[in-house]
Design a protein around this motif. Structure first.
Motif, PDB file in Angstrom:
ATOM      1  N   TYR A   1      -7.753   2.139  -3.259  1.00  0.00           N
ATOM      2  CA  TYR A   1      -7.487   0.710  -3.414  1.00  0.00           C
ATOM      3  C   TYR A   1      -8.782  -0.091  -3.319  1.00  0.00           C
ATOM      4  N   TYR A   2      -8.831  -1.170  -4.124  1.00  0.00           N
ATOM      5  CA  TYR A   2      -9.939  -2.121  -4.037  1.00  0.00           C
ATOM      6  C   TYR A   2      -9.393  -3.492  -4.417  1.00  0.00           C
TER       7      TYR A   2
ATOM      8  N   LEU B   1      -0.312   4.821   1.207  1.00  0.00           N
ATOM      9  CA  LEU B   1      -0.952   5.025   2.513  1.00  0.00           C
ATOM     10  C   LEU B   1       0.063   5.219   3.631  1.00  0.00           C
TER      11      LEU B   1
ATOM     12  N   LEU C   1       0.846  -1.199   0.000  1.00  0.00           N
ATOM     13  CA  LEU C   1       0.000   0.000   0.000  1.00  0.00           C
ATOM     14  C   LEU C   1       0.876   1.241   0.000  1.00  0.00           C
TER      15      LEU C   1
ATOM     16  N   PHE D   1     -10.515  -5.974   0.578  1.00  0.00           N
ATOM     17  CA  PHE D   1      -9.816  -4.828   1.161  1.00  0.00           C
ATOM     18  C   PHE D   1     -10.155  -3.619   0.315  1.00  0.00           C
ATOM     19  N   GLU D   2     -10.549  -2.529   0.986  1.00  0.00           N
ATOM     20  CA  GLU D   2     -10.891  -1.316   0.261  1.00  0.00           C
ATOM     21  C   GLU D   2     -10.434  -0.094   1.049  1.00  0.00           C
ATOM     22  N   TYR D   3      -9.816   0.829   0.333  1.00  0.00           N
ATOM     23  CA  TYR D   3      -9.516   2.146   0.869  1.00  0.00           C
ATOM     24  C   TYR D   3     -10.155   3.114  -0.107  1.00  0.00           C
TER      25      TYR D   3
ATOM     26  N   SER E   1      -1.558   5.456   6.787  1.00  0.00           N
ATOM     27  CA  SER E   1      -2.425   4.920   7.830  1.00  0.00           C
ATOM     28  C   SER E   1      -3.552   4.143   7.157  1.00  0.00           C
ATOM     29  N   ILE E   2      -4.079   3.152   7.849  1.00  0.00           N
ATOM     30  CA  ILE E   2      -5.220   2.413   7.288  1.00  0.00           C
ATOM     31  C   ILE E   2      -6.498   2.720   8.064  1.00  0.00           C
ATOM     32  N   LYS E   3      -6.518   3.901   8.661  1.00  0.00           N
ATOM     33  CA  LYS E   3      -7.654   4.319   9.477  1.00  0.00           C
ATOM     34  C   LYS E   3      -8.992   4.203   8.745  1.00  0.00           C
ATOM     35  N   ASN E   4      -9.058   4.597   7.483  1.00  0.00           N
ATOM     36  CA  ASN E   4     -10.311   4.575   6.731  1.00  0.00           C
ATOM     37  C   ASN E   4     -10.484   3.319   5.874  1.00  0.00           C
ATOM     38  N   ALA E   5      -9.618   2.345   6.067  1.00  0.00           N
ATOM     39  CA  ALA E   5      -9.677   1.124   5.258  1.00  0.00           C
ATOM     40  C   ALA E   5     -10.791   0.191   5.739  1.00  0.00           C
TER      41      ALA E   5
END
Length: 80
Positions: free
Chosen positions: A41-42, A18, A15, A35-37, A20-24
């Protein structure tokens, strides 16, 4: 001939955009991983083995910018 089944499945997602993956969103069930951000990302994977998502774990490495997901395998899917 009996097929050998691995004990664990490890998935590593790079990733690079990114910090942070806070909104993932990470959604795992017995045979799929999503997995989606938003807007970036999708990933929607059909897993080759049935996994126990409740016994697995996921860890984001900020320095390498990778998400590593490990889950125990509990059986075969139709695609195995």
């Amino acid at each position: 001939m009996k097929q050998k089944i691995p004990t664990h499945l490890t998935i590593t997602i790079e990733l690079k955009w990114l910090d942070s993956i806070k909104n993932a969103v990470l959604d795992i069930n017995e045979s799929t991983l999503l997995f989606e951000y938003p807007d970036l990302y999708y990933l929607d994977l059909n897993l080759k083995y049935k996994c126990d998502p409740d016994a697995g774990n996921a860890k984001f490495d900020k320095t390498k910018k990778t998400l590593t997901i490990k889950m125990p395998i509990v059986g075969l899917t139709e695609d195995s």
